[in-house]
Scaffold this active site. Structure first.
Site, PDB file in Angstrom:
ATOM      1  N   LYS A 261      60.944  87.363  35.195  1.00 18.25           N
ATOM      2  CA  LYS A 261      61.536  87.144  36.518  1.00 18.25           C
ATOM      3  C   LYS A 261      61.972  88.493  37.092  1.00 18.25           C
ATOM      4  O   LYS A 261      62.707  89.243  36.451  1.00 18.25           O
ATOM      5  CB  LYS A 261      62.730  86.203  36.372  1.00 18.25           C
ATOM      6  CG  LYS A 261      63.126  85.473  37.618  1.00 18.25           C
ATOM      7  CD  LYS A 261      64.171  84.424  37.279  1.00 18.25           C
ATOM      8  CE  LYS A 261      64.579  83.621  38.480  1.00 18.25           C
ATOM      9  NZ  LYS A 261      65.682  82.709  38.175  1.00 18.25           N
TER      10      LYS A 261
HETATM   11  O1  G3P Z   1      67.448  80.302  39.706  1.00 15.16           O
HETATM   12  C1  G3P Z   1      68.503  80.840  40.411  1.00 15.16           C
HETATM   13  C2  G3P Z   1      68.962  80.056  41.566  1.00 15.16           C
HETATM   14  O2  G3P Z   1      68.643  78.743  41.391  1.00 15.16           O
HETATM   15  C3  G3P Z   1      70.404  80.298  41.916  1.00 15.16           C
HETATM   16  O3  G3P Z   1      71.084  79.161  42.294  1.00 15.16           O
HETATM   17  O4  G3P Z   1      73.128  77.882  42.704  1.00 15.16           O
HETATM   18  O5  G3P Z   1      73.309  80.313  42.113  1.00 15.16           O
HETATM   19  O6  G3P Z   1      72.448  79.619  44.334  1.00 15.16           O
HETATM   20  P1  G3P Z   1      72.567  79.253  42.910  1.00 15.16           P
END
Ligand code: G3P
Length: 217
Positions: A87
């Site tokens: 990633k």
């Molecule tokens: O994979 C990372 C992404 O899903 C982040 O999510 O909830 O931190 O905005 P969030």
């Protein structure tokens, strides 16, 4: 549509895997920190554990920001297990690293994507997956689902093979909206996946069926 779980929590990964609907896992440095996993050795061990639970792609994020270091870190991560997808954040250095790893046959996931232009560049660089962050766009009054739709159109126009991996999912409607648009993958927290199953009419209907089944002895 493929279902990934967006967590580094082993119990949640096991629980989702046991549901029989899990295709992969995504992690990021914040999710690792949430599980108190720090230091290269511990982090690598944790990735191996995740890979031993789920038979599918597991996104492991590089910490480096410089092209050469990203490539080095990406190569090391991909050596950990066949399931690892490297990633890489959407930066100019990151795009160069995606191009390099992609040319070597190493799968990549371009992360922190917030615009159609970024999606176009990542596809040109040969990213395997593209992670637009829906929830974070919604948080600033932008249209996360709309961005996924825009990227779907662009990728279809030119038959880009990069898979749209909708991320930063906050609730079950995000998942169904992405399915309508044709996102290739959704990565969601366990709770949002479980909420897809629930419906009050299912619960009340089942309660009535069970009650009726008791009638007559
Ligand atoms: O994979 C990372 C992404 O899903 C982040 O999510 O909830 O931190 O905005 P969030």
């Amino acid at each position: 549509m493929e279902f990934f779980i967006d967590t580094a929590n082993l119990s949640e990964i096991k629980e989702a895997n046991e549901m029989g609907i899990l295709d992969g896992v995504t992690t990021n440095p914040s999710l690792m920190a949430k599980e108190n996993i720090f230091g290269k050795e511990n982090i690598n061990k944790h990735y191996r554990q995740i890979c031993s639970i789920v038979n599918g792609p597991v996104s492991a994020e590089v910490i480096a920001t410089d092209y050469k270091e990203m490539v080095q870190e990406g190569l090391a991560l991909s050596d950990l297990h066949d399931n690892i997808v490297v990633k890489i954040p959407m930066t100019a250095e990151g795009i160069k690293a995606i191009r390099y790893l992609s040319d070597k046959g190493i799968r990549t996931n371009c992360t922190l994507v917030f615009s159609a232009g970024q999606a176009l560049i990542a596809a040109k660089a040969g990213a395997t997956y593209l992670s637009p962050f829906l929830g974070r766009l919604d948080d600033i009054s932008a249209d996360g689902v709309g961005l996924v739709a825009q990227i779907r159109t662009i990728y279809d126009n030119y038959q880009f093979s990069t898979k749209i991996l909708a991320a930063s999912i906050r609730h079950p409607m995000h998942i169904t909206q992405c399915a309508e648009i044709g996102a290739d993958v959704v990565t969601a927290p366990l709770k949002a996946i479980q909420q897809l199953i629930k419906h009050p009419l299912t619960d009340s209907g089942l309660a009535q069926f069970l009650k009726d089944a008791q009638k007559g002895g």
